[in-house]
Structures are given as C-alpha cells and as structure tokens.
Design a protein around this motif. Structure first.
Motif, PDB file in Angstrom:
ATOM      1  N   VAL A 216      -1.972   5.423   5.532  1.00  0.00           N
ATOM      2  CA  VAL A 216      -0.810   5.842   4.763  1.00  0.00           C
ATOM      3  C   VAL A 216      -1.041   7.296   4.381  1.00  0.00           C
ATOM      4  CG1 VAL A 216       0.591   5.532   2.698  1.00  0.00           C
ATOM      5  CG2 VAL A 216      -0.374   3.531   3.850  1.00  0.00           C
ATOM      6  N   GLU A 217      -0.056   8.123   4.649  1.00  0.00           N
ATOM      7  CA  GLU A 217      -0.182   9.556   4.375  1.00  0.00           C
ATOM      8  C   GLU A 217       0.937   9.993   3.436  1.00  0.00           C
ATOM      9  OE1 GLU A 217      -1.602  12.876   7.277  1.00  0.00           O
ATOM     10  OE2 GLU A 217       0.558  12.634   7.567  1.00  0.00           O
ATOM     11  N   ILE A 218       0.550  10.714   2.383  1.00  0.00           N
ATOM     12  CA  ILE A 218       1.494  11.264   1.416  1.00  0.00           C
ATOM     13  C   ILE A 218       1.372  12.784   1.459  1.00  0.00           C
ATOM     14  CG2 ILE A 218       2.169  11.399  -1.009  1.00  0.00           C
ATOM     15  CD1 ILE A 218       2.613   8.634   0.178  1.00  0.00           C
TER      16      ILE A 218
ATOM     17  N   VAL B 164      13.892   6.512   3.565  1.00  0.00           N
ATOM     18  CA  VAL B 164      14.256   7.616   2.668  1.00  0.00           C
ATOM     19  C   VAL B 164      14.014   7.169   1.231  1.00  0.00           C
ATOM     20  CG1 VAL B 164      16.083   9.177   1.917  1.00  0.00           C
ATOM     21  CG2 VAL B 164      16.014   8.418   4.288  1.00  0.00           C
ATOM     22  N   THR B 165      13.439   8.045   0.429  1.00  0.00           N
ATOM     23  CA  THR B 165      13.176   7.744  -0.970  1.00  0.00           C
ATOM     24  C   THR B 165      14.403   8.036  -1.835  1.00  0.00           C
ATOM     25  OG1 THR B 165      12.414   9.959  -1.561  1.00  0.00           O
ATOM     26  CG2 THR B 165      10.780   8.434  -0.632  1.00  0.00           C
ATOM     27  N   GLY B 166      14.320   7.636  -3.093  1.00  0.00           N
ATOM     28  CA  GLY B 166      15.387   7.934  -4.023  1.00  0.00           C
ATOM     29  C   GLY B 166      15.590   9.424  -4.219  1.00  0.00           C
ATOM     30  N   GLY B 167      14.529  10.218  -3.987  1.00  0.00           N
ATOM     31  CA  GLY B 167      14.621  11.660  -4.116  1.00  0.00           C
ATOM     32  C   GLY B 167      15.097  12.357  -2.852  1.00  0.00           C
TER      33      GLY B 167
ATOM     34  N   GLY C 145       0.814  -1.211   0.000  1.00  0.00           N
ATOM     35  CA  GLY C 145       0.000   0.000   0.000  1.00  0.00           C
ATOM     36  C   GLY C 145       0.848   1.261   0.000  1.00  0.00           C
ATOM     37  N   LEU C 146       1.888   1.282   0.824  1.00  0.00           N
ATOM     38  CA  LEU C 146       2.793   2.434   0.847  1.00  0.00           C
ATOM     39  C   LEU C 146       3.474   2.621  -0.498  1.00  0.00           C
ATOM     40  CD1 LEU C 146       4.408   4.670   2.293  1.00  0.00           C
ATOM     41  CD2 LEU C 146       6.033   2.892   3.002  1.00  0.00           C
ATOM     42  N   ARG C 147       3.978   1.540  -1.063  1.00  0.00           N
ATOM     43  CA  ARG C 147       4.661   1.629  -2.354  1.00  0.00           C
ATOM     44  C   ARG C 147       3.724   2.144  -3.443  1.00  0.00           C
ATOM     45  NH1 ARG C 147       5.901  -2.686  -4.825  1.00  0.00           N
ATOM     46  NH2 ARG C 147       7.235  -1.478  -6.218  1.00  0.00           N
ATOM     47  N   PHE C 148       2.464   1.721  -3.399  1.00  0.00           N
ATOM     48  CA  PHE C 148       1.487   2.125  -4.401  1.00  0.00           C
ATOM     49  C   PHE C 148       1.302   3.642  -4.386  1.00  0.00           C
ATOM     50  CE2 PHE C 148      -2.629   2.469  -6.462  1.00  0.00           C
ATOM     51  CZ  PHE C 148      -2.625   1.437  -7.386  1.00  0.00           C
ATOM     52  N   LEU C 149       1.192   4.222  -3.195  1.00  0.00           N
ATOM     53  CA  LEU C 149       0.957   5.671  -3.091  1.00  0.00           C
ATOM     54  C   LEU C 149       2.236   6.470  -3.319  1.00  0.00           C
ATOM     55  CD1 LEU C 149      -1.653   5.935  -0.196  1.00  0.00           C
ATOM     56  CD2 LEU C 149      -1.999   5.761  -2.666  1.00  0.00           C
ATOM     57  N   LEU C 150       3.374   5.943  -2.894  1.00  0.00           N
ATOM     58  CA  LEU C 150       4.627   6.632  -3.189  1.00  0.00           C
ATOM     59  C   LEU C 150       4.870   6.678  -4.697  1.00  0.00           C
ATOM     60  CD1 LEU C 150       7.151   5.398  -0.463  1.00  0.00           C
ATOM     61  CD2 LEU C 150       6.282   7.727  -0.784  1.00  0.00           C
TER      62      LEU C 150
ATOM     63  N   ALA D  17       3.353   9.460  -6.372  1.00  0.00           N
ATOM     64  CA  ALA D  17       4.090  10.707  -6.171  1.00  0.00           C
ATOM     65  C   ALA D  17       5.446  10.668  -6.873  1.00  0.00           C
ATOM     66  CB  ALA D  17       4.292  10.967  -4.682  1.00  0.00           C
ATOM     67  N   GLY D  18       5.697   9.599  -7.619  1.00  0.00           N
ATOM     68  CA  GLY D  18       6.934   9.492  -8.390  1.00  0.00           C
ATOM     69  C   GLY D  18       8.147   9.087  -7.583  1.00  0.00           C
ATOM     70  N   GLN D  19       7.937   8.426  -6.444  1.00  0.00           N
ATOM     71  CA  GLN D  19       9.064   8.058  -5.583  1.00  0.00           C
ATOM     72  C   GLN D  19       8.953   6.623  -5.111  1.00  0.00           C
ATOM     73  OE1 GLN D  19      11.761   9.855  -4.902  1.00  0.00           O
ATOM     74  NE2 GLN D  19      11.050  11.688  -5.996  1.00  0.00           N
ATOM     75  N   GLU D  20      10.045   6.089  -4.581  1.00  0.00           N
ATOM     76  CA  GLU D  20      10.059   4.781  -3.958  1.00  0.00           C
ATOM     77  C   GLU D  20      11.107   4.742  -2.863  1.00  0.00           C
ATOM     78  OE1 GLU D  20      11.163   1.662  -6.668  1.00  0.00           O
ATOM     79  OE2 GLU D  20      12.348   3.022  -7.904  1.00  0.00           O
ATOM     80  N   VAL D  21      10.912   3.878  -1.889  1.00  0.00           N
ATOM     81  CA  VAL D  21      11.844   3.760  -0.760  1.00  0.00           C
ATOM     82  C   VAL D  21      13.166   3.180  -1.255  1.00  0.00           C
ATOM     83  CG1 VAL D  21      12.304   2.585   1.426  1.00  0.00           C
ATOM     84  CG2 VAL D  21      10.025   3.507   0.956  1.00  0.00           C
TER      85      VAL D  21
END
Length: 354
Positions: free
Chosen positions: A262-264, A239-242, A202-207, A210-214
């Motif tokens: 999950v909050e973005i 921490v994300t790649g960004g 679920g977290l990965r789906f929402l990240l 937003a164009g990011q991943e852990v």
C-alpha cells in the motif's frame, strides 16, 4: 481476575491463531469450545494448553447438554470468540449477545452490507448496556501497518495519490482454502470477500492517517484460477472524498506474481507499506529539495495475538477498542462489496456512503 471465554469454531484459523492468542491473554481463561461436529470440537480442545479443563460442545451428533445453547447458558463463560464460516456468523453473534455474552467475531462482519447493517442496527437498538461486541480485523493490529500510519502523519502534506496492490496465488492445498465452505462458496466474492477484506482494511487505515477515505470506485473483475469461484481478481480506480484518485488491485489468482503493498503519496513524501517493511521518502524540510529515505523492517506477524489482547483489555475497561467497532468493519465490507458489484457490472461507478 480473569474472564471465562469460549472459542466457537474449529477451523485452521481458530486452532492456529485464535486458540493460542486466547491462551496468551493473561486476563482470559478458555472454558469451552464449540464446533458443528463432535470430532472437530474435540480436536480443537485437544490442541489447547490444558485439554482436561476445556469443555466440548457440538451440534452433531445431538447429545443432551452439549449444544451451543447449553454452552451459552454457562455462567462462567462471559465472552465468546466466534470464528465460524461467514454465512453462519451473524446468527451466532446475535444468539450469543442475546445470551448476555460479550462477542469478538471474525471479519467480515457479515456476508453482505445489507446483512451487516441489519445486525449492527439490531445491536445498537439494545438498551441497558448490552454485552460488548467487536469485530476482529487483525491487520489493524499489525505493528508495521501502525508504524506506516505514524509515518504518514509525521511526513504530513496533502494526499496526492494512493495505491493498493496485492498479488497472490491460492493453491488447492492451501490450508485456509481447503474447506468445503470456501471451495464451494455460497457468499458473494468467494475468497475475495474472505481474504480481500484484509487488504481493504489496510488501505483504509493508511488513508485515514492522511485524513481521507474512499468515496467512489469503479473496476473490472476476473476469474484467473478456475477453482476460486466466482471471481478472484479485481482492478479498480478509486477516488477519495477530497478528490484524490488511486488504484486498487487485489488478486488471488496470479501464478507468477506475488506481494502486497500500500502506497500513500502526499505533497511532502511517500510511505510504502508491506507486512514486513515500511519505506518512506520525504524532503529534508530545510528548503534544499533534498530527500531523505528510510527503510524499516518488521518480523512477520498476523496481528491476532494483539487483537485478542485488545479485546481482553476492552472487557476489563468496559469499552472496546474503536478499531474493533462493527461499524469500522462495515466500512471495509462496503468497499469490498462495491469492488465486486462494480466488476460484475463492467466497471459501473459505485458510491461509498457509509
């Protein structure tokens, strides 16, 4: 024209979720079921819509013509849904694919990243259009999660922060926990691996919306409920790649606190997701600085029916939904395993490379 399918596994999840989902798919016809014991296989068949049309296969007792290999030799079974204990699944997935059957296997894709990489590498090395293989992660088919991802994309902006928070309590009589392989787990993480992978997905789906991943994390783990060995709780920073940081909390041992969110947070707003509600806060876009708040509710759904329907559609199209890619499931597993390993080492920093 329908596709003949067999259901392998007779646990609660197979009986209460996958069985009705298969029977609800117009393009699938349940032909057979398999379980390790005759008793459990017969119970699964009895729960089907038309037990007289469902053949039963099992390992114990040994009966000629009733083994898993016998089932996989059937020409009228083109696909299998594998809902077996975590440690058993990879071997059965490989056996089914070698037998020429399309496969939908349950999450996690394997018990460890190394085992998953081996299985996926073997599958991807096959030539001449091998059978289709998808890994089931029903959360990717939740209407509420997809709507939340849509709102993240609509609000836009650059990612600022993120948070995954899941608190729950697994009781001794929990129907999913109350099986021997879960109560005395031989796989890493116990219930945290089996159940926690959903929340990571679920977290990965929402990240991703937003164009990011852990890409890096570090955390601590604990055992709060002594029955949920070896650990039931992780608290981590990620921490994300960004370069944006966030937190991950997953606990199945909290007696007096429950809930999933999950909050973005982006430079233009906030999207907060729970399985039955999505809340957004965003600027009006008129330069006034005023905010617009929205709250949308959803009926509870496991997502399994839509997941199986997507698999059926993929069989008809000759290509599965990208959300059922084994490599997508591998990324979920890598993060969950990194949380476990970091916690076991006392918050050692783990890189996410896949």
């Amino acid at each position: 024209m329908t596709t003949g399918i067999a259901l392998l596994g007779a646990g609660i999840f197979a009986r209460e979720e996958h069985l009705p989902a298969i029977e609800a798919a117009p393009s699938l016809t349940l032909k057979a079921v398999y379980s390790r014991s005759q008793k459990s296989a017969e119970a699964l068949a009895a729960a089907s819509r038309d037990p007289s049309s469902v053949a039963v296969y099992f390992d114990s007792p040994a009966v000629e013509g009733r083994s898993l290999d016998d089932l996989l030799r059937r020409d009228d079974v083109a696909a299998v849904s594998v809902v077996l204990p975590i440690l058993q699944q990879p071997a059965v997935v490989e056996k089914a694919i070698r037998a020429g059957k399309h496969v939908l296997s349950e999450k996690p894709v394997a018990s460890t990243v190394a085992d998953a990489v081996r299985l996926i590498g073997w599958y991807e090395s096959l030539a001449d259009r091998p059978p289709l293989w998808g890994v089931a992660e029903n959360w990717r088919y939740l209407e509420s999660l997809r709507y939340a991802a849509q709102r993240v994309r609509e609000i836009g902006g650059e990612l600022v922060a993120f948070r995954l928070q899941m608190y729950g309590s697994i009781k001794p009589d929990n129907k999913y926990f109350n099986t021997e392989w879960r109560k005395v787990p031989q796989h890493q993480g116990g219930f945290l691996l089996d159940g926690g992978v959903h929340f990571v997905a679920g977290l990965r789906f929402l990240l991703a919306a937003a164009g990011q991943e852990v890409k890096k994390l570090a955390g601590f783990s604990a055992l709060l409920n002594k029955a949920l060995i070896p650990v039931d709780t992780v608290h981590a920073a990620a921490v994300t790649g960004g370069g944006q940081s966030g937190t991950i909390v997953i606990s199945f041992g909290m007696q007096f606190k429950s809930g999933t969110e999950v909050e973005i947070v982006t430079t233009k707003g906030v999207v907060s997701w729970s399985p039955t509600e999505v809340r957004t806060v965003a600027g009006k876009g008129d330069g006034s600085g005023d905010k617009v708040e929205e709250r949308k509710e959803f009926p509870y759904s496991s997502g399994v029916t839509k997941e199986v329907a997507a698999f059926a559609d993929g069989l008809a199209a000759g290509k599965l939904d990208a959300f059922q890619s084994p490599r997508e499931a591998l990324k979920d597993l890598e993060i969950l395993q990194a949380l476990l390993e970091s916690g076991d080492g006392g918050a050692i920093v783990k890189d996410i490379s896949l």
